[in-house]
Motif scaffolding. Sequence first.
Motif, short mmCIF file in Angstrom:
data_model
loop_
_atom_site.label_atom_id
_atom_site.label_comp_id
_atom_site.label_asym_id
_atom_site.label_seq_id
_atom_site.Cartn_x
_atom_site.Cartn_y
_atom_site.Cartn_z
N ASP A 15 0.85 -1.19 0.00
CA ASP A 15 0.00 0.00 0.00
C ASP A 15 0.89 1.24 0.00
O ASP A 15 2.08 1.16 0.24
CB ASP A 15 -0.96 0.00 1.19
CG ASP A 15 -0.25 -0.11 2.52
OD1 ASP A 15 0.71 0.64 2.76
OD2 ASP A 15 -0.67 -0.94 3.35
N GLU A 16 0.28 2.36 -0.30
CA GLU A 16 1.07 3.59 -0.44
C GLU A 16 1.72 4.03 0.86
O GLU A 16 2.78 4.66 0.83
CB GLU A 16 0.20 4.70 -1.04
CG GLU A 16 -0.16 4.40 -2.48
CD GLU A 16 -0.98 5.49 -3.14
OE1 GLU A 16 -0.45 6.61 -3.28
OE2 GLU A 16 -2.13 5.20 -3.51
N ILE A 20 4.76 0.68 -2.43
CA ILE A 20 4.27 -0.42 -3.26
C ILE A 20 5.45 -1.01 -4.01
O ILE A 20 6.03 -0.37 -4.87
CB ILE A 20 3.17 0.07 -4.22
CG1 ILE A 20 1.97 0.53 -3.40
CG2 ILE A 20 2.79 -1.02 -5.22
CD1 ILE A 20 0.82 1.06 -4.21
N THR A 32 5.77 3.03 -6.13
CA THR A 32 4.87 3.96 -5.44
C THR A 32 4.75 5.29 -6.18
O THR A 32 3.64 5.77 -6.43
CB THR A 32 5.37 4.22 -4.00
OG1 THR A 32 5.65 2.99 -3.36
CG2 THR A 32 4.33 4.99 -3.20
N LYS A 46 -1.38 -1.72 -8.30
CA LYS A 46 -1.87 -2.01 -6.94
C LYS A 46 -2.34 -3.46 -6.82
O LYS A 46 -2.24 -4.05 -5.76
CB LYS A 46 -3.01 -1.05 -6.58
CG LYS A 46 -2.52 0.36 -6.34
CD LYS A 46 -3.67 1.31 -6.04
CE LYS A 46 -3.18 2.72 -5.82
NZ LYS A 46 -4.30 3.65 -5.59
N ALA A 49 0.75 -5.49 -6.07
CA ALA A 49 1.59 -4.92 -5.01
C ALA A 49 2.01 -5.99 -4.01
O ALA A 49 1.19 -6.78 -3.55
CB ALA A 49 0.83 -3.81 -4.28
#
Length: 84
Positions: A15-16, A20, A32, A46, A49
């Motif tokens: 996740d950010e 990522i 990211t 995503k 990821a």
Amino acid sequence: MSKQFTKAEVAQHKDEANGIYIIVDNGVYDVTKFLDEHPGGSRILKRVAGKDASKQFWKYHGKHVLEKYGPKLKVGEVKAEAKL
């Protein structure tokens, strides 16, 4: 020497907030800051990821894409895991 990651460590970067990361072949890439630039959209990145995205990457990209973007996105390599 580049940083070594286990697959479990890469999996934490999905996740950010944590960054990522994806794996392509043996390389670990931080995508990211590339999310908004990706021509296919951020959702695709995503979706993979924290995972090995080699199969999906090579399905849609040629070697030149990795040569162009890889050096600035690469953060390390996947370390070989012991097989018992």
